[in-house]
Design a protein around this motif. Structure first.
Motif, mmCIF file in Angstrom:
data_model
loop_
_atom_site.group_PDB
_atom_site.id
_atom_site.type_symbol
_atom_site.label_atom_id
_atom_site.label_comp_id
_atom_site.label_asym_id
_atom_site.label_seq_id
_atom_site.Cartn_x
_atom_site.Cartn_y
_atom_site.Cartn_z
ATOM 1 N N MET A 1 0.860 -1.173 0.000
ATOM 2 C CA MET A 1 0.000 0.000 0.000
ATOM 3 C C MET A 1 0.903 1.232 0.000
ATOM 4 N N VAL A 3 1.149 5.304 0.551
ATOM 5 C CA VAL A 3 0.489 6.469 1.133
ATOM 6 C C VAL A 3 1.378 7.685 0.916
ATOM 7 N N GLN A 82 1.265 -5.592 6.997
ATOM 8 C CA GLN A 82 -0.165 -5.857 6.760
ATOM 9 C C GLN A 82 -1.065 -5.245 7.836
ATOM 10 N N GLN A 85 -1.257 -1.552 7.239
ATOM 11 C CA GLN A 85 -2.102 -1.293 6.075
ATOM 12 C C GLN A 85 -3.574 -1.277 6.487
ATOM 13 N N GLN A 86 -3.984 -2.258 7.284
ATOM 14 C CA GLN A 86 -5.375 -2.314 7.725
ATOM 15 C C GLN A 86 -5.709 -1.124 8.618
ATOM 16 N N LEU A 88 -4.427 1.788 8.480
ATOM 17 C CA LEU A 88 -4.560 2.950 7.589
ATOM 18 C C LEU A 88 -5.929 2.938 6.910
ATOM 19 N N ARG A 89 -6.353 1.780 6.428
ATOM 20 C CA ARG A 89 -7.678 1.666 5.805
ATOM 21 C C ARG A 89 -8.784 2.031 6.795
ATOM 22 N N ASP A 90 -8.575 1.673 8.056
ATOM 23 C CA ASP A 90 -9.565 1.939 9.104
ATOM 24 C C ASP A 90 -9.506 3.376 9.617
ATOM 25 N N THR A 94 -3.571 9.032 10.431
ATOM 26 C CA THR A 94 -4.020 10.054 9.465
ATOM 27 C C THR A 94 -2.932 11.033 9.042
#
Length: 115
Positions: A1, A3, A82, A85-86, A88-90, A94
């Motif tokens: 991922m 960013v 991993q 990554q999760q 960040l998705r959640d 920020t």
């Protein structure tokens, strides 16, 4: 991922209230890129990815609907962990932060051999 985001913005207080000018941000980014170059979470010093880009904007820049002044330091990071990554998705993380060094100035860092 991957960013991307601003690390430091000239004349805008960071989360601890420090305000840096364009020249200081440039110096800090060079020290970081040359010597630190570590991407971790919450200053854990445990690597969670790698830097793909690190640059200072030469002019005012719009990114994700926000306008950033000339001199803003941006990075793009390849997050390989991993769990992070999760997170960040959640929306758990920020933004970016730099680990505060126990130095009063960029010049003090140079005297201590950090540059």
């Amino acid at each position: 991922m991957i960013v991307k985001g601003a690390v430091l913005i000239p004349k805008i207080p960071d989360t601890v209230g420090d305000v840096l000018d364009e020249e200081t941000i440039r110096k800090v980014s060079l020290i970081f890129n040359r010597q630190v170059n570590l991407i971790d979470v919450q200053h854990s010093l445990q690597t969670i990815g790698s830097i793909l880009e690190s640059y200072i904007c030469d002019e005012e820049t719009t990114f994700k609907g926000n306008v950033y002044p000339k001199g803003t330091w941006f990075v793009s990071v390849d997050v390989t962990d991993q769990e992070i990554q999760q997170a960040l998705r959640d929306g758990e993380y920020t933004g970016f932060s730099i680990l505060a060094a126990p130095y009063k100035s960029v010049e003090d860092m140079r005297r201590k051999g950090v540059n």
